[in-house]
Design a protein around this motif. Structure first.
Motif, PDB file in Angstrom:
ATOM      1  N   LEU A   8     -20.205-161.632 -20.300  1.00 15.33           N
ATOM      2  CA  LEU A   8     -19.371-162.713 -19.754  1.00 15.33           C
ATOM      3  C   LEU A   8     -20.165-164.009 -19.592  1.00 15.33           C
ATOM      4  O   LEU A   8     -19.637-165.097 -19.823  1.00 15.33           O
ATOM      5  CB  LEU A   8     -18.742-162.280 -18.434  1.00 15.33           C
ATOM      6  N   SER A   9     -21.427-163.887 -19.224  1.00 12.50           N
ATOM      7  CA  SER A   9     -22.278-165.078 -19.132  1.00 12.50           C
ATOM      8  C   SER A   9     -22.473-165.712 -20.500  1.00 12.50           C
ATOM      9  O   SER A   9     -22.459-166.943 -20.635  1.00 12.50           O
ATOM     10  CB  SER A   9     -23.631-164.703 -18.528  1.00 12.50           C
ATOM     11  N   TYR A  10     -22.660-164.881 -21.512  1.00 10.90           N
ATOM     12  CA  TYR A  10     -22.820-165.367 -22.878  1.00 10.90           C
ATOM     13  C   TYR A  10     -21.557-166.104 -23.329  1.00 10.90           C
ATOM     14  O   TYR A  10     -21.610-167.181 -23.928  1.00 10.90           O
ATOM     15  CB  TYR A  10     -23.146-164.190 -23.784  1.00 10.90           C
ATOM     16  N   ILE A  11     -20.396-165.548 -23.010  1.00  7.60           N
ATOM     17  CA  ILE A  11     -19.121-166.178 -23.361  1.00  7.60           C
ATOM     18  C   ILE A  11     -18.990-167.536 -22.655  1.00  7.60           C
ATOM     19  O   ILE A  11     -18.626-168.539 -23.280  1.00  7.60           O
ATOM     20  CB  ILE A  11     -17.941-165.245 -23.006  1.00  7.60           C
ATOM     21  N   HIS A  17     -20.304-175.102 -24.338  1.00  7.72           N
ATOM     22  CA  HIS A  17     -20.700-175.890 -25.509  1.00  7.72           C
ATOM     23  C   HIS A  17     -19.546-176.042 -26.503  1.00  7.72           C
ATOM     24  O   HIS A  17     -19.769-176.351 -27.679  1.00  7.72           O
ATOM     25  CB  HIS A  17     -21.921-175.252 -26.174  1.00  7.72           C
ATOM     26  N   ASN A  18     -18.316-175.778 -26.023  1.00  3.50           N
ATOM     27  CA  ASN A  18     -17.090-175.926 -26.823  1.00  3.50           C
ATOM     28  C   ASN A  18     -17.116-175.102 -28.112  1.00  3.50           C
ATOM     29  O   ASN A  18     -16.591-175.527 -29.135  1.00  3.50           O
ATOM     30  CB  ASN A  18     -16.828-177.401 -27.142  1.00  3.50           C
ATOM     31  N   LYS A  19     -17.683-173.930 -28.055  1.00  5.53           N
ATOM     32  CA  LYS A  19     -17.758-173.029 -29.204  1.00  5.53           C
ATOM     33  C   LYS A  19     -16.776-171.869 -28.976  1.00  5.53           C
ATOM     34  O   LYS A  19     -17.174-170.727 -28.749  1.00  5.53           O
ATOM     35  CB  LYS A  19     -19.179-172.495 -29.386  1.00  5.53           C
ATOM     36  N   VAL A  20     -15.494-172.202 -29.027  1.00  6.24           N
ATOM     37  CA  VAL A  20     -14.450-171.212 -28.761  1.00  6.24           C
ATOM     38  C   VAL A  20     -14.489-170.090 -29.790  1.00  6.24           C
ATOM     39  O   VAL A  20     -14.319-168.919 -29.449  1.00  6.24           O
ATOM     40  CB  VAL A  20     -13.059-171.888 -28.723  1.00  6.24           C
ATOM     41  N   ASP A  21     -14.738-170.420 -31.053  1.00  7.51           N
ATOM     42  CA  ASP A  21     -14.816-169.388 -32.090  1.00  7.51           C
ATOM     43  C   ASP A  21     -15.948-168.400 -31.804  1.00  7.51           C
ATOM     44  O   ASP A  21     -15.789-167.192 -32.004  1.00  7.51           O
ATOM     45  CB  ASP A  21     -15.007-170.012 -33.475  1.00  7.51           C
ATOM     46  N   HIS A  22     -17.074-168.919 -31.341  1.00  5.82           N
ATOM     47  CA  HIS A  22     -18.195-168.042 -30.994  1.00  5.82           C
ATOM     48  C   HIS A  22     -17.820-167.152 -29.810  1.00  5.82           C
ATOM     49  O   HIS A  22     -18.135-165.957 -29.809  1.00  5.82           O
ATOM     50  CB  HIS A  22     -19.440-168.857 -30.647  1.00  5.82           C
ATOM     51  N   LYS A  28     -15.016-159.918 -29.015  1.00  5.27           N
ATOM     52  CA  LYS A  28     -14.822-158.758 -29.896  1.00  5.27           C
ATOM     53  C   LYS A  28     -15.963-157.763 -29.739  1.00  5.27           C
ATOM     54  O   LYS A  28     -15.745-156.554 -29.669  1.00  5.27           O
ATOM     55  CB  LYS A  28     -14.705-159.221 -31.353  1.00  5.27           C
ATOM     56  N   TRP A  29     -17.186-158.278 -29.675  1.00  5.20           N
ATOM     57  CA  TRP A  29     -18.340-157.400 -29.481  1.00  5.20           C
ATOM     58  C   TRP A  29     -18.315-156.771 -28.088  1.00  5.20           C
ATOM     59  O   TRP A  29     -18.657-155.604 -27.910  1.00  5.20           O
ATOM     60  CB  TRP A  29     -19.636-158.170 -29.674  1.00  5.20           C
ATOM     61  N   PHE A  30     -17.902-157.564 -27.111  1.00  4.85           N
ATOM     62  CA  PHE A  30     -17.846-157.118 -25.723  1.00  4.85           C
ATOM     63  C   PHE A  30     -16.936-155.894 -25.579  1.00  4.85           C
ATOM     64  O   PHE A  30     -17.327-154.893 -24.974  1.00  4.85           O
ATOM     65  CB  PHE A  30     -17.375-158.275 -24.846  1.00  4.85           C
ATOM     66  N   VAL A  31     -15.722-155.954 -26.138  1.00  7.32           N
ATOM     67  CA  VAL A  31     -14.804-154.814 -25.983  1.00  7.32           C
ATOM     68  C   VAL A  31     -15.252-153.612 -26.807  1.00  7.32           C
ATOM     69  O   VAL A  31     -14.884-152.480 -26.479  1.00  7.32           O
ATOM     70  CB  VAL A  31     -13.332-155.191 -26.285  1.00  7.32           C
ATOM     71  N   PHE A  46      -8.012-164.433 -22.338  1.00  9.49           N
ATOM     72  CA  PHE A  46      -8.805-165.510 -22.932  1.00  9.49           C
ATOM     73  C   PHE A  46      -8.058-166.103 -24.123  1.00  9.49           C
ATOM     74  O   PHE A  46      -7.938-167.324 -24.251  1.00  9.49           O
ATOM     75  CB  PHE A  46     -10.170-164.964 -23.364  1.00  9.49           C
ATOM     76  N   GLU A  47      -7.535-165.243 -24.992  1.00 11.87           N
ATOM     77  CA  GLU A  47      -6.784-165.716 -26.161  1.00 11.87           C
ATOM     78  C   GLU A  47      -5.547-166.494 -25.728  1.00 11.87           C
ATOM     79  O   GLU A  47      -5.228-167.542 -26.286  1.00 11.87           O
ATOM     80  CB  GLU A  47      -6.397-164.546 -27.070  1.00 11.87           C
ATOM     81  N   MET A  48      -4.854-165.996 -24.717  1.00 10.78           N
ATOM     82  CA  MET A  48      -3.654-166.667 -24.217  1.00 10.78           C
ATOM     83  C   MET A  48      -4.004-168.040 -23.638  1.00 10.78           C
ATOM     84  O   MET A  48      -3.304-169.016 -23.879  1.00 10.78           O
ATOM     85  CB  MET A  48      -2.985-165.782 -23.161  1.00 10.78           C
ATOM     86  N   THR A  49      -5.090-168.105 -22.894  1.00 10.89           N
ATOM     87  CA  THR A  49      -5.531-169.370 -22.302  1.00 10.89           C
ATOM     88  C   THR A  49      -5.813-170.415 -23.373  1.00 10.89           C
ATOM     89  O   THR A  49      -5.584-171.601 -23.166  1.00 10.89           O
ATOM     90  CB  THR A  49      -6.797-169.145 -21.442  1.00 10.89           C
ATOM     91  N   ASN A  50      -6.285-169.954 -24.523  1.00  9.08           N
ATOM     92  CA  ASN A  50      -6.586-170.867 -25.620  1.00  9.08           C
ATOM     93  C   ASN A  50      -5.372-171.126 -26.514  1.00  9.08           C
ATOM     94  O   ASN A  50      -5.508-171.691 -27.599  1.00  9.08           O
ATOM     95  CB  ASN A  50      -7.759-170.326 -26.449  1.00  9.08           C
ATOM     96  N   GLY A  51      -4.194-170.701 -26.060  1.00 12.55           N
ATOM     97  CA  GLY A  51      -2.965-170.970 -26.797  1.00 12.55           C
ATOM     98  C   GLY A  51      -2.741-170.070 -27.991  1.00 12.55           C
ATOM     99  O   GLY A  51      -1.876-170.335 -28.820  1.00 12.55           O
TER     100      GLY A  51
END
Length: 152
Positions: A8-11, A17-22, A28-31, A46-51
């Motif tokens: 979660l800290s990594y995310i 740094h506005n790296k939503v794709d990262h 994906k790795w987390f789950v 998280f996906e929902m928050t990003n629309g």
């Protein structure tokens, strides 16, 4: 293999740094590393928050595939159904509840509440029939020799 807080800290770092794709890739790795109900729910939110409604739905679907037999699956099904309700997809939510009832009989209370809010008379009656069927089956399991099972 970091603990959940490490992921979660990594995310959060990537998001600062506005790296939503990262951040999405890290989720994906987390789950995969921590296949827990709350991890999947957090990823879908998280996906929902990003629309990304479609991506969020896909995450919930994958979670159901991965966790349907998990002892915490009820929380996953409820979160998925509530997501569909927020998306104004009450028919999808109804299907999720009905599917979940096959795996988790105790979920009928939530399903009855859903039908009272979104369903018609027939849907409410169906939900009550499901509830009574589970009560009947449960009573039969508890006392299989009792020929006078009554439902209240």
């Amino acid at each position: 293999m970091p603990d959940q807080q490490g992921w979660l800290s990594y995310i959060k770092f990537e998001l600062r740094h506005n790296k939503v794709d990262h951040a999405t890739q890290i989720f994906k790795w987390f789950v995969q590393c921590h296949p827990k109900v709350l991890a999947w729910i957090r990823y879908a939110k998280f996906e929902m928050t990003n629309g990304e409604i479609g991506s969020s739905r896909n995450v919930y679907e994958r979670a159901v595939d991965e966790l349907a037999d998990n002892k915490e699956a009820e929380q996953q099904f409820v979160a998925f159904a509530e997501f569909e309700e927020r998306c104004k997809e009450s028919e999808h939510a109804r299907c999720i509840y009905k599917f979940a009832l096959d795996h988790i009989p105790d979920l009928y209370r939530k399903f009855v509440g859903f039908e009272k809010q979104y369903g018609d008379r027939e849907g409410i009656e169906d939900a009550i029939v499901v509830k009574r069927r589970f009560q009947y089956e449960d009573e039969g399991r508890k006392n299989p020799l009792n020929g006078s099972i009554t439902l209240g």
